[in-house]
Scaffold this active site. Structure first.
Site, PDB file in Angstrom:
ATOM      1  N   HIS A  42      43.629  26.973  45.953  1.00  0.00           N
ATOM      2  CA  HIS A  42      44.252  27.475  44.728  1.00  0.00           C
ATOM      3  C   HIS A  42      43.217  27.653  43.625  1.00  0.00           C
ATOM      4  O   HIS A  42      42.685  26.684  43.103  1.00  0.00           O
ATOM      5  CB  HIS A  42      45.333  26.479  44.293  1.00  0.00           C
ATOM      6  CG  HIS A  42      46.055  26.868  43.048  1.00  0.00           C
ATOM      7  ND1 HIS A  42      45.879  26.202  41.856  1.00  0.00           N
ATOM      8  CD2 HIS A  42      46.953  27.858  42.812  1.00  0.00           C
ATOM      9  CE1 HIS A  42      46.652  26.750  40.936  1.00  0.00           C
ATOM     10  NE2 HIS A  42      47.314  27.758  41.493  1.00  0.00           N
ATOM     11  N   GLU A  69      42.147  31.870  47.124  1.00  0.00           N
ATOM     12  CA  GLU A  69      43.008  32.663  46.250  1.00  0.00           C
ATOM     13  C   GLU A  69      42.249  33.343  45.111  1.00  0.00           C
ATOM     14  O   GLU A  69      41.330  32.753  44.536  1.00  0.00           O
ATOM     15  CB  GLU A  69      44.095  31.765  45.620  1.00  0.00           C
ATOM     16  CG  GLU A  69      45.115  32.583  44.846  1.00  0.00           C
ATOM     17  CD  GLU A  69      45.935  31.784  43.845  1.00  0.00           C
ATOM     18  OE1 GLU A  69      45.462  30.756  43.330  1.00  0.00           O
ATOM     19  OE2 GLU A  69      47.063  32.226  43.545  1.00  0.00           O
ATOM     20  N   ASP A  71      43.491  35.259  41.531  1.00  0.00           N
ATOM     21  CA  ASP A  71      44.421  35.871  40.580  1.00  0.00           C
ATOM     22  C   ASP A  71      43.658  37.035  39.958  1.00  0.00           C
ATOM     23  O   ASP A  71      42.487  36.886  39.591  1.00  0.00           O
ATOM     24  CB  ASP A  71      44.821  34.874  39.493  1.00  0.00           C
ATOM     25  CG  ASP A  71      45.638  33.715  40.050  1.00  0.00           C
ATOM     26  OD1 ASP A  71      46.574  33.971  40.823  1.00  0.00           O
ATOM     27  OD2 ASP A  71      45.327  32.565  39.699  1.00  0.00           O
ATOM     28  N   HIS A  84      43.170  33.681  36.021  1.00  0.00           N
ATOM     29  CA  HIS A  84      44.589  33.354  36.135  1.00  0.00           C
ATOM     30  C   HIS A  84      45.433  33.959  35.020  1.00  0.00           C
ATOM     31  O   HIS A  84      46.544  34.422  35.251  1.00  0.00           O
ATOM     32  CB  HIS A  84      44.787  31.839  36.134  1.00  0.00           C
ATOM     33  CG  HIS A  84      46.234  31.456  36.199  1.00  0.00           C
ATOM     34  ND1 HIS A  84      47.007  31.233  35.075  1.00  0.00           N
ATOM     35  CD2 HIS A  84      47.079  31.315  37.249  1.00  0.00           C
ATOM     36  CE1 HIS A  84      48.242  30.951  35.434  1.00  0.00           C
ATOM     37  NE2 HIS A  84      48.314  30.990  36.749  1.00  0.00           N
ATOM     38  N   GLU A 177      46.467  37.700  43.965  1.00  0.00           N
ATOM     39  CA  GLU A 177      47.743  37.822  43.255  1.00  0.00           C
ATOM     40  C   GLU A 177      47.635  38.897  42.186  1.00  0.00           C
ATOM     41  O   GLU A 177      46.691  38.916  41.384  1.00  0.00           O
ATOM     42  CB  GLU A 177      48.145  36.503  42.580  1.00  0.00           C
ATOM     43  CG  GLU A 177      49.469  36.663  41.832  1.00  0.00           C
ATOM     44  CD  GLU A 177      49.908  35.440  41.036  1.00  0.00           C
ATOM     45  OE1 GLU A 177      49.378  34.332  41.287  1.00  0.00           O
ATOM     46  OE2 GLU A 177      50.768  35.592  40.156  1.00  0.00           O
TER      47      GLU A 177
HETATM   48  O1  G3P Z   1      50.103  32.234  43.242  1.00  0.00           O
HETATM   49  C1  G3P Z   1      50.597  31.048  43.684  1.00  0.00           C
HETATM   50  C2  G3P Z   1      49.948  29.953  42.959  1.00  0.00           C
HETATM   51  O2  G3P Z   1      48.678  30.325  42.560  1.00  0.00           O
HETATM   52  C3  G3P Z   1      50.711  29.448  41.792  1.00  0.00           C
HETATM   53  O3  G3P Z   1      50.767  30.349  40.762  1.00  0.00           O
HETATM   54  O4  G3P Z   1      50.519  30.380  38.340  1.00  0.00           O
HETATM   55  O5  G3P Z   1      48.793  29.211  39.693  1.00  0.00           O
HETATM   56  O6  G3P Z   1      48.973  31.686  39.776  1.00  0.00           O
HETATM   57  P1  G3P Z   1      49.704  30.395  39.586  1.00  0.00           P
HETATM   58 CA    CA Z   2      48.191  32.524  41.754  1.00  0.00          CA
END
Ligand code: G3P
Ligand code: CA
Length: 351
Positions: A42, A69, A71, A84, A177
């Site tokens: 994450h 991941e 964003d 993010h 994302e």
């Molecule tokens: O995208 C899933 C995870 O990353 C949780 O969301 O707000 O941290 O981007 P966020």
């Molecule tokens: Ca995310």
């Protein structure tokens, strides 16, 4: 209790009741054993290094995460960066470096800055912008501004991961994302199309390629499935994220999941939608959301698993016990964690 919180609580209780009474059958598409389950880093190894920096991504890669991941948000000059927030305030020194560039709400928006300007910013572990004081949200994480980190583009990050795949012989995936797509569209920027274009440029063109594209916005999921992917001539795995907002409560129902499954390959729920955060050790309240998803051929990758003080719910004895409950009691296929090393170690110990 405030009305919206009361509504959310009631909707959550209804969802839990509905799913608990559902008749579920196992699906052959979901991860059946520890060897099949995945770890998504994450924002990188963000428990150890500032989120979304290349060092945090390299660390996650070295720790054995299966997916890293990203964003993604867009700059004023239509470049894709890995960040993010749609604003720069929580993780950079933008306020000091660019006085007078905030919008009326006091925030500095990425869409108002060029990539060249953004590249001059220093990046830090996230701090609390609500109080206006420079305090880390997680005090035991990497010290603020203790080193010189930078924001990177999506292309730079993909090149690093693909380079590591080449040099290690491994095949680690990406998990971009599309952040706030409706906001970007309102700013005249088609973020979803731009992200898929970059993925295509770097060879992610089919569902066999190790990439998931995720979004919280159902309208964007449909647009990706019905317009963007066909128009760009690619097929990619899509994940609908669930945030627990009142307006999205339908996504947690059997009918809602079946509707999402017309467009998506996976669900990414906040973890409290799977195990009620008010559960106790003697009364674990597990929803049927995972069963709904598996019945519809969807993978389930909940977020976000943190080992920081106060982040392990009372129903779990430890971070690892929480992993056990989600991976093997609730039967999720993967999960997003800031501590990918601990999830990787845990799964290896279960094989
Ligand atoms: O995208 C899933 C995870 O990353 C949780 O969301 O707000 O941290 O981007 P966020
Ligand atoms: Ca995310």
């Amino acid at each position: 209790m405030p009305a919206n919180l009361l509504t959310r609580t009631i909707l959550g209780a209804i969802a839990m009741t509905l799913v608990a009474s559902a008749v579920l059958t196992p699906s052959s598409t979901h991860a059946q054993s520890a060897a099949d389950k995945v770890v998504v880093a994450h924002r990188g190894a963000s428990g150890y290094l500032p989120e979304h920096t290349l060092p945090a991504k390299a660390m996650a890669y070295a720790m054995g995460a299966h997916y890293v991941e990203q964003d993604v948000v867009m700059t004023q000059d239509d470049q894709l960066i890995v960040l993010h927030d749609t604003t720069l305030d929580r993780t950079t020194d933008v306020a000091e470096k660019f006085p007078g560039r905030a919008r009326a709400d006091g925030s500095h928006y990425v869409v108002d800055f060029t990539l060249a300007e953004i590249m001059t910013l220093r990046v830090t572990e996230g701090f609390n912008v609500e109080t206006g004081e420079k305090q880390l949200n997680y005090p035991n994480r990497f010290p603020m501004f203790a080193s010189s980190f930078r924001i990177n583009t999506l292309a730079e990050e993909i090149e690093m991961i693909q380079g590591l795949n080449h040099s290690t012989g491994k095949n680690i995936g990406i998990y971009p994302e599309i952040k706030s797509p409706a906001f970007h569209l309102s700013e005249g920027k088609d973020l979803g199309r731009a992200v898929v274009s970059v993925l295509k440029q770097y060879g992610y063109t089919s569902k066999d390629d190790l990439a998931y594209v995720q979004t919280f916005e159902f309208e964007e999921l449909k647009r990706l499935h019905d317009e963007i992917l066909p128009e760009l001539g690619v097929e990619l795995r899509l994940v609908q994220l669930l945030d627990g907002g009142d307006e999205n409560a339908w996504m947690q129902t059997a009918d809602g999941v079946a509707q999402i499954a017309q467009y998506a390959d996976g669900l990414g729920p906040e973890k409290g939608m799977i195990i009620d955060r008010d559960s106790t050790k003697n009364n674990l309240r597990i929803s049927g959301l995972v069963g709904f998803a598996h019945n519809n051929g969807l993978q389930v990758h909940p977020y976000t698993f943190r080992a920081d003080e106060g982040q392990v719910p009372a129903y779990a004895d430890s971070f690892e016990h929480m992993l056990e409950l989600f991976y093997f009691t609730a039967d999720v296929d993967g999960l997003f964690t800031d501590f990918p090393d601990r999830a990787v170690d845990y799964l290896r110990g279960r094989q």
